[in-house]
Design an enzyme around this catalytic site. Structure first.
Site, PDB file in Angstrom:
ATOM      1  N   HIS A  53       0.845  -1.194   0.000  1.00  0.00           N
ATOM      2  CA  HIS A  53       0.000   0.000   0.000  1.00  0.00           C
ATOM      3  C   HIS A  53       0.885   1.251   0.000  1.00  0.00           C
ATOM      4  O   HIS A  53       1.940   1.273   0.642  1.00  0.00           O
ATOM      5  CB  HIS A  53      -0.957   0.006   1.201  1.00  0.00           C
ATOM      6  CG  HIS A  53      -2.191  -0.818   0.976  1.00  0.00           C
ATOM      7  ND1 HIS A  53      -2.888  -1.408   1.999  1.00  0.00           N
ATOM      8  CD2 HIS A  53      -2.860  -1.132  -0.177  1.00  0.00           C
ATOM      9  CE1 HIS A  53      -3.932  -2.065   1.478  1.00  0.00           C
ATOM     10  NE2 HIS A  53      -3.926  -1.916   0.172  1.00  0.00           N
ATOM     11  N   ASP A  55       0.950   4.158   1.340  1.00  0.00           N
ATOM     12  CA  ASP A  55       1.418   4.876   2.543  1.00  0.00           C
ATOM     13  C   ASP A  55       2.619   4.187   3.188  1.00  0.00           C
ATOM     14  O   ASP A  55       3.205   4.712   4.132  1.00  0.00           O
ATOM     15  CB  ASP A  55       0.270   5.073   3.564  1.00  0.00           C
ATOM     16  CG  ASP A  55      -0.410   3.790   3.975  1.00  0.00           C
ATOM     17  OD1 ASP A  55      -0.567   2.886   3.126  1.00  0.00           O
ATOM     18  OD2 ASP A  55      -0.807   3.662   5.154  1.00  0.00           O
ATOM     19  N   HIS A 257       0.096   4.679  13.086  1.00  0.00           N
ATOM     20  CA  HIS A 257      -0.787   4.518  11.921  1.00  0.00           C
ATOM     21  C   HIS A 257      -2.243   4.891  12.247  1.00  0.00           C
ATOM     22  O   HIS A 257      -3.168   4.129  11.985  1.00  0.00           O
ATOM     23  CB  HIS A 257      -0.698   3.058  11.419  1.00  0.00           C
ATOM     24  CG  HIS A 257      -1.164   2.847  10.008  1.00  0.00           C
ATOM     25  ND1 HIS A 257      -2.496   2.738   9.691  1.00  0.00           N
ATOM     26  CD2 HIS A 257      -0.483   2.699   8.848  1.00  0.00           C
ATOM     27  CE1 HIS A 257      -2.604   2.530   8.380  1.00  0.00           C
ATOM     28  NE2 HIS A 257      -1.396   2.506   7.844  1.00  0.00           N
TER      29      HIS A 257
HETATM   30 ZN   LIG Z   1      -1.146   1.692   5.920  1.00  0.00          ZN
HETATM   31 ZN   LIG Z   2      -2.385  -1.133   4.142  1.00  0.00          ZN
END
Ligand SMILES: [Zn+2]
Ligand SMILES: [Zn+2]
Length: 303
Positions: A53, A55, A257
């Site tokens: 992903h 990020d 996160h």
């Molecule tokens: Zn993430």
């Molecule tokens: Zn993720």
């Protein structure tokens, strides 16, 4: 996504005795954030990516480009799920980026990933929308200090006998007396362990990976009340993260996160996220940008 107050994922593990830095995830802006720390990019020689992903990887190409430009032949081992190598090589090809020739890309598989004299790295699959891995770095135990003066006082000369006593053997001396190595060696210095679990819902493999670790860095994207959102996106709530820490009996939980929906002005504040986790696992802190955490030696913690 990044906000004015918080950047996306990127954790540096500093190994001061070796002047090395190991990086876990490399979200957008990681390179800039590194420049605001005493760490040097040239010290990074292992990068562990949890999943693909954006990020967690949008900062990777920029960082690798810098390493490639430095041209110091810095050896880098990059670990991550299937597809990471394709991503890196494709980005490099299309953007005409020269990667360091000493970049080694490894596809992560559960189990032991790396072992050297002082550290081992293991990984386990987590529970997320795409394949995601948690990583554990374990420092080896060190033998206690050998009491040379006491050995010599017993009439033992430095040499092979020292080595056997250091290994814990028992020896019979010329006068018939017996010396036990265990009496001459100080207590073993326990190795430390750091576990990084993101992105994931609560899962058994995270508990197993974090078992009795000194520090567990675990995602907590959502508040307890927003569990339905956590389920939809396959992330953790504060309570899920705290449950992992509690069941694994870790020493310290660091949450990270967080969804940008929680601000000081929102209905559910970051302080409330922390309180929710602490209700289950009191030794919890929330990570913030550029936060430094010293991992203390285990015998100082677990008396
Ligand atoms: Zn993430
Ligand atoms: Zn993720």
């Amino acid at each position: 996504m990044p906000t004015r107050a918080r950047n996306v994922s990127g954790v540096a593990l500093r190994l001061p005795e070796r002047a090395e830095v190991w990086l876990f995830d490399c979200g957008e802006g990681t390179q800039h954030q590194l420049q605001r720390t005493p760490l040097r990019i040239s010290q990074i020689n292992r990068i562990f990516i949890t999943h693909l992903h954006g990020d967690h990887i949008f900062g990777l190409m920029g960082l690798l480009a810098t390493c490639g430009l430095a041209g110091q032949g810095q050896e880098i081992h990059l670990y991550g799920p299937d597809g990471l190598e394709e991503y890196v090589r494709t980005c490099a090809r299309l953007s005409r980026t020269t990667l360091s020739e000493t970049l080694n890309i490894h596809t992560t598989e559960p189990g032991l990933l790396h072992r050297d004299d002082n550290f081992s790295v293991t990984c386990q699959p987590l529970k997320h929308r795409i394949p995601s891995y948690g990583y554990r770095v374990t420092e080896s135990d060190r033998p206690g200090k050998f009491d040379v003066e006491r050995a010599q006082a017993l009439g033992i000369r430095p040499g092979p006998l020292f080595g056997r006593l250091k290994n814990g053997e028992s020896l019979e001396l010329a006068d018939g007396s017996v010396v036990h190595g265990r009496d001459l060696n100080g207590p073993t210095v326990g190795g430390r362990s750091v576990v990084y679990c993101t992105d994931t819902m609560y899962c058994e493999s995270a508990v197993a990976l974090a078992d009795h670790s000194d520090v567990l860095i675990h995602e907590a994207t959502f508040a307890e009340q927003d569990e339905h959102l956590a389920m939809q996106s396959m992330h953790s709530t504060t309570t899920m993260a705290a449950r992992v820490a509690s069941e694994a009996q870790v020493h310290q939980l660091l949450l990270t996160h967080f969804s940008p929906r929680y601000t000081k002005e929102s209905e559910i504040t970051p302080d409330e996220l922390l309180a929710q986790a602490r209700a289950i696992f009191p030794r919890t802190e929330m990570a913030r940008d550029l936060m430094v955490y010293d991992v203390p030696r285990r015998d100082e913690n677990f008396g």
